[in-house]
Motif scaffolding. Structure first.
Motif, PDB file in Angstrom:
ATOM      1  N   PRO A  35      25.750  14.241  13.887  1.00  0.00           N
ATOM      2  CA  PRO A  35      25.956  15.444  14.674  1.00  0.00           C
ATOM      3  C   PRO A  35      24.924  16.537  14.417  1.00  0.00           C
ATOM      4  N   VAL A  36      24.188  16.454  13.307  1.00  0.00           N
ATOM      5  CA  VAL A  36      23.232  17.511  12.985  1.00  0.00           C
ATOM      6  C   VAL A  36      21.853  17.210  13.558  1.00  0.00           C
ATOM      7  N   SER A  37      21.713  16.146  14.362  1.00  0.00           N
ATOM      8  CA  SER A  37      20.411  15.724  14.852  1.00  0.00           C
ATOM      9  C   SER A  37      20.212  16.099  16.303  1.00  0.00           C
ATOM     10  N   HIS A  38      18.953  16.361  16.658  1.00  0.00           N
ATOM     11  CA  HIS A  38      18.583  16.477  18.055  1.00  0.00           C
ATOM     12  C   HIS A  38      17.126  16.040  18.175  1.00  0.00           C
ATOM     13  N   TYR A  39      16.638  15.890  19.397  1.00  0.00           N
ATOM     14  CA  TYR A  39      15.314  15.339  19.627  1.00  0.00           C
ATOM     15  C   TYR A  39      14.428  16.318  20.369  1.00  0.00           C
ATOM     16  N   GLY A  40      14.517  17.571  19.967  1.00  0.00           N
ATOM     17  CA  GLY A  40      13.678  18.590  20.573  1.00  0.00           C
ATOM     18  C   GLY A  40      13.980  18.769  22.051  1.00  0.00           C
ATOM     19  N   ILE A  41      12.978  19.119  22.813  1.00  0.00           N
ATOM     20  CA  ILE A  41      13.172  19.376  24.239  1.00  0.00           C
ATOM     21  C   ILE A  41      13.612  18.125  24.987  1.00  0.00           C
ATOM     22  N   TRP A  42      13.332  16.935  24.409  1.00  0.00           N
ATOM     23  CA  TRP A  42      13.765  15.692  25.045  1.00  0.00           C
ATOM     24  C   TRP A  42      15.286  15.597  25.099  1.00  0.00           C
ATOM     25  N   SER A  43      15.986  16.334  24.252  1.00  0.00           N
ATOM     26  CA  SER A  43      17.448  16.297  24.253  1.00  0.00           C
ATOM     27  C   SER A  43      18.030  16.776  25.580  1.00  0.00           C
ATOM     28  N   LEU A  44      17.263  17.568  26.319  1.00  0.00           N
ATOM     29  CA  LEU A  44      17.736  18.096  27.601  1.00  0.00           C
ATOM     30  C   LEU A  44      17.366  17.196  28.779  1.00  0.00           C
ATOM     31  N   LEU A  45      16.641  16.100  28.518  1.00  0.00           N
ATOM     32  CA  LEU A  45      16.120  15.274  29.603  1.00  0.00           C
ATOM     33  C   LEU A  45      17.204  14.702  30.527  1.00  0.00           C
ATOM     34  N   PRO A  46      18.306  14.110  30.007  1.00  0.00           N
ATOM     35  CA  PRO A  46      19.321  13.567  30.933  1.00  0.00           C
ATOM     36  C   PRO A  46      19.880  14.615  31.887  1.00  0.00           C
ATOM     37  N   GLY A  47      20.194  15.798  31.357  1.00  0.00           N
ATOM     38  CA  GLY A  47      20.722  16.853  32.215  1.00  0.00           C
ATOM     39  C   GLY A  47      19.710  17.331  33.238  1.00  0.00           C
ATOM     40  N   LEU A  48      18.458  17.496  32.815  1.00  0.00           N
ATOM     41  CA  LEU A  48      17.419  17.964  33.734  1.00  0.00           C
ATOM     42  C   LEU A  48      17.138  16.936  34.825  1.00  0.00           C
ATOM     43  N   ILE A  49      17.122  15.660  34.451  1.00  0.00           N
ATOM     44  CA  ILE A  49      16.901  14.603  35.442  1.00  0.00           C
ATOM     45  C   ILE A  49      18.050  14.577  36.450  1.00  0.00           C
ATOM     46  N   THR A  50      19.273  14.758  35.955  1.00  0.00           N
ATOM     47  CA  THR A  50      20.436  14.771  36.845  1.00  0.00           C
ATOM     48  C   THR A  50      20.313  15.889  37.875  1.00  0.00           C
ATOM     49  N   ILE A  51      19.956  17.079  37.408  1.00  0.00           N
ATOM     50  CA  ILE A  51      19.821  18.219  38.327  1.00  0.00           C
ATOM     51  C   ILE A  51      18.686  17.980  39.316  1.00  0.00           C
ATOM     52  N   GLY A 376      22.251  15.330  21.403  1.00  0.00           N
ATOM     53  CA  GLY A 376      22.162  16.607  20.695  1.00  0.00           C
ATOM     54  C   GLY A 376      21.530  17.723  21.486  1.00  0.00           C
ATOM     55  N   GLY A 377      21.719  17.714  22.801  1.00  0.00           N
ATOM     56  CA  GLY A 377      21.142  18.775  23.613  1.00  0.00           C
ATOM     57  C   GLY A 377      21.640  20.153  23.225  1.00  0.00           C
ATOM     58  N   GLY A 378      22.950  20.233  22.922  1.00  0.00           N
ATOM     59  CA  GLY A 378      23.515  21.519  22.519  1.00  0.00           C
ATOM     60  C   GLY A 378      22.901  22.037  21.231  1.00  0.00           C
ATOM     61  N   LEU A 379      22.671  21.117  20.296  1.00  0.00           N
ATOM     62  CA  LEU A 379      22.089  21.533  19.019  1.00  0.00           C
ATOM     63  C   LEU A 379      20.643  22.004  19.198  1.00  0.00           C
ATOM     64  N   TYR A 380      19.947  21.392  20.145  1.00  0.00           N
ATOM     65  CA  TYR A 380      18.571  21.843  20.407  1.00  0.00           C
ATOM     66  C   TYR A 380      18.573  23.259  20.978  1.00  0.00           C
ATOM     67  N   VAL A 381      19.454  23.512  21.940  1.00  0.00           N
ATOM     68  CA  VAL A 381      19.522  24.850  22.519  1.00  0.00           C
ATOM     69  C   VAL A 381      19.899  25.866  21.448  1.00  0.00           C
ATOM     70  N   VAL A 382      20.795  25.462  20.530  1.00  0.00           N
ATOM     71  CA  VAL A 382      21.161  26.334  19.412  1.00  0.00           C
ATOM     72  C   VAL A 382      19.931  26.686  18.592  1.00  0.00           C
ATOM     73  N   SER A 383      19.133  25.669  18.258  1.00  0.00           N
ATOM     74  CA  SER A 383      17.954  25.921  17.424  1.00  0.00           C
ATOM     75  C   SER A 383      16.916  26.756  18.165  1.00  0.00           C
ATOM     76  N   LEU A 384      16.911  26.658  19.491  1.00  0.00           N
ATOM     77  CA  LEU A 384      15.919  27.375  20.283  1.00  0.00           C
ATOM     78  C   LEU A 384      16.295  28.832  20.510  1.00  0.00           C
ATOM     79  N   LEU A 385      17.607  29.068  20.786  1.00  0.00           N
ATOM     80  CA  LEU A 385      18.032  30.411  21.184  1.00  0.00           C
ATOM     81  C   LEU A 385      18.976  31.088  20.202  1.00  0.00           C
ATOM     82  N   GLY A 386      19.544  30.294  19.301  1.00  0.00           N
ATOM     83  CA  GLY A 386      20.619  30.827  18.481  1.00  0.00           C
ATOM     84  C   GLY A 386      20.277  32.082  17.698  1.00  0.00           C
TER      85      GLY A 386
END
Length: 508
Positions: A35-51, A376-386
């Motif tokens: 749960p403590v892992s994420h893959y940087g900006i790639w973590s948002l790829l599934p959501g961005l592709i869906t949109i 880990g998309g949520g964790l990436y956003v946390v690290s980016l904006l938190g």
């Protein structure tokens, strides 16, 4: 359209190549996913592709499936059937939602159609309560409250029930479609004795947060957050005012539609092309069968009573019990009045057919939500904006993000699957890093903004099933409905944004 499909294919192929690249880059890390892992900006790829896919294809089923494929490839799960879809469908929560949404809800709708119960109720209301425009619109508003299941079920039931009443009373189709649409999901998110809490609670788990630890805790959190559903409250209130012929908050186009009917009697604007909905307006009641209003009222009252009473006594509404009892009562009453078992089963089957596509979309939404958690998309956003975002600005930012996603995808539940796994960890991290005085209240506000922002986007999107069904069942031109309701919806969303910001700033 061909160009759109070509660009959609390019987006999808690019996403697959990126996903495979990410998998190879993080192959060792994926084996020890935590749960403590994420893959940087790639973590948002599934959501961005869906949109992106939904923007180009304008079709949420394909877009969600595309996001799942990208996420699965990122995780190295190339066998989509055995490694992705079946494990997610086999989860207890998925099976429960499928039972409720497909069998119980669809079956109840089908039996009501077979017995003519909803139409008998409409006839009863017409004879006893509808005397003109105002009373017809008020009946539609009240039915929207009674059918608090939300989504397609609410729009179909309310729209088909009130269409004959409204047309007879000379209510413009723009007004009626707005009332039907704005008393569907907004009501369901406030009177949440339905499938919504059961689905959403599975998306809002945050490691280390005690009041979101168990399913019961998350359900209690959902209901405790209802008073902060400002957009839904304003949307329902706005339609009530319109039902009383108070149009000051309804926007220019709805005012024009109201005035047009009064002066010309025309239910549609000049040049309108109403969506055909003959299949939703007809029933298949056997010739020898005589529908009665109590066939509608008794199951509905039992549904509401069981949902509310089980919530009062156990803290969790037993929604499956409620819908199961209503379905059995409807079938039992029909057979007691002389309808054959074969006819009841036929009605049940027709109801299942009517919600199959929605059920498939729902299952895909839950699957992409699960994948988003793992990546880990949520964790990436946390690290980016938190550490950078002022806490009292987060609610309105989440509102705007979810409004955009839901409008682009045409689905609130799909937006929940994409957004909640990102938003809730972010809200908790900001609450902790900025030492807010009441972190649980702050989490409730952020939760409400995601819930309500998604409802807004879904309600106003021209590719949303509820938008299309609201137009079809009331006989309104689709774009007339979209254009006329978006102004009062934006007004309600703006008021809600101000309140969420004020509460976060002064009381958190």
């Amino acid at each position: 359209m061909k160009n759109h499909n070509f660009f959609a294919l390019i987006i999808f192929v690019s996403g697959i190549l990126a996903a495979v690249s990410v998998h190879h880059q993080y192959a060792g890390h994926l084996e020890l996913l935590k749960p403590v892992s994420h893959y940087g900006i790639w973590s948002l790829l599934p959501g961005l592709i869906t949109i992106a896919l939904c923007l180009f294809t304008r079709e949420p089923l394909t877009a969600l499936l595309g996001g799942i494929v990208i996420g699965a490839f990122m995780l190295g799960r190339y066998d989509l059937t055995d490694k992705v879809l079946i494990p997610n469908l086999a989860k207890e929560g998925s099976a429960t939602i499928l039972l409720l949404y497909l069998w119980l809800l669809g079956g109840l709708l089908g039996v009501w159609s077979k017995t003519g119960a909803a139409q008998a109720f409409a006839k009863f209301m017409t004879q006893h309560f509808v005397k003109g425009q105002r009373s017809a619109k008020l009946v539609a508003w009240l039915l929207g409250i009674f059918f608090f299941q939300g989504g397609t079920i609410s729009t179909v039931l309310v729209g088909t029930t009130v269409r004959p009443i409204a047309d007879k009373a000379k209510v413009s189709h723009e007004e009626m479609s707005y009332i039907v649409d704005s008393t569907a999901s907004p009501v369901a998110s406030v009177l949440a004795f339905n499938a919504w809490p059961l689905y959403i609670q599975g998306l809002i788990f945050v490691p280390g947060v005690s009041f979101l630890a168990t399913e019961a805790d998350r359900l209690n959190f959902f209901f405790s957050s209802v008073p902060f559903s400002f957009y839904s409250i304003f949307a329902v209130t706005g339609t009530l005012l319109l039902s009383l012929n108070i149009t000051c908050l309804s926007g220019k186009l709805i005012k024009q539609a109201h005035k047009r009917v009064l002066t010309t009697g025309e239910l549609d604007a000049k040049g309108a092309r109403p969506l055909g909905a003959s299949e939703l307006q007809t029933t298949k009641v056997p010739d020898h069968y005589s529908p009665h209003v109590l066939e509608f009222i008794i199951p509905l009252v039992s549904l509401i009573a069981i949902a509310v009473l089980t919530f009062v006594y156990s803290g969790t509404p037993k929604v499956n019990w409620a819908f199961g009892t209503a379905l059995l009562l409807s079938a039992a009453i029909a057979m007691a009045k002389g309808m054959s078992l074969a006819d009841v089963v036929e009605g049940f089957g027709d109801g299942l057919k009517g919600v199959v596509l929605a059920s498939v979309i729902l299952m895909l939404a839950m699957t992409i939500g699960s994948i988003s958690k793992e990546i880990g998309g949520g964790l990436y956003v946390v690290s980016l904006l938190g550490e950078r975002l002022t806490f009292w600005l987060l609610p309105v930012i989440l509102q705007l993000i979810t409004m955009l996603i839901a409008f682009s995808t045409g689905t609130s539940w799909g937006t929940y699957a994409i957004t909640f796994p990102l938003a809730m960890p972010l809200a908790w991290a900001i609450a902790q890093s900025q030492s807010v005085a009441n972190p649980e209240l702050f989490m409730m506000i952020c939760f409400a903004t995601v819930l309500n922002g998604s409802v807004f986007g879904d309600q106003c999107s021209p590719i949303s099933d509820t938008t299309i069904l609201s137009s079809m069942t009331t006989g309104c031109d689709l774009m007339d409905h979209v254009k006329s309701q978006i102004i009062p919806a934006i007004f309600a969303a703006s008021l809600a944004a101000c309140l969420w910001t004020a509460v976060a700033y002064f009381f958190v």
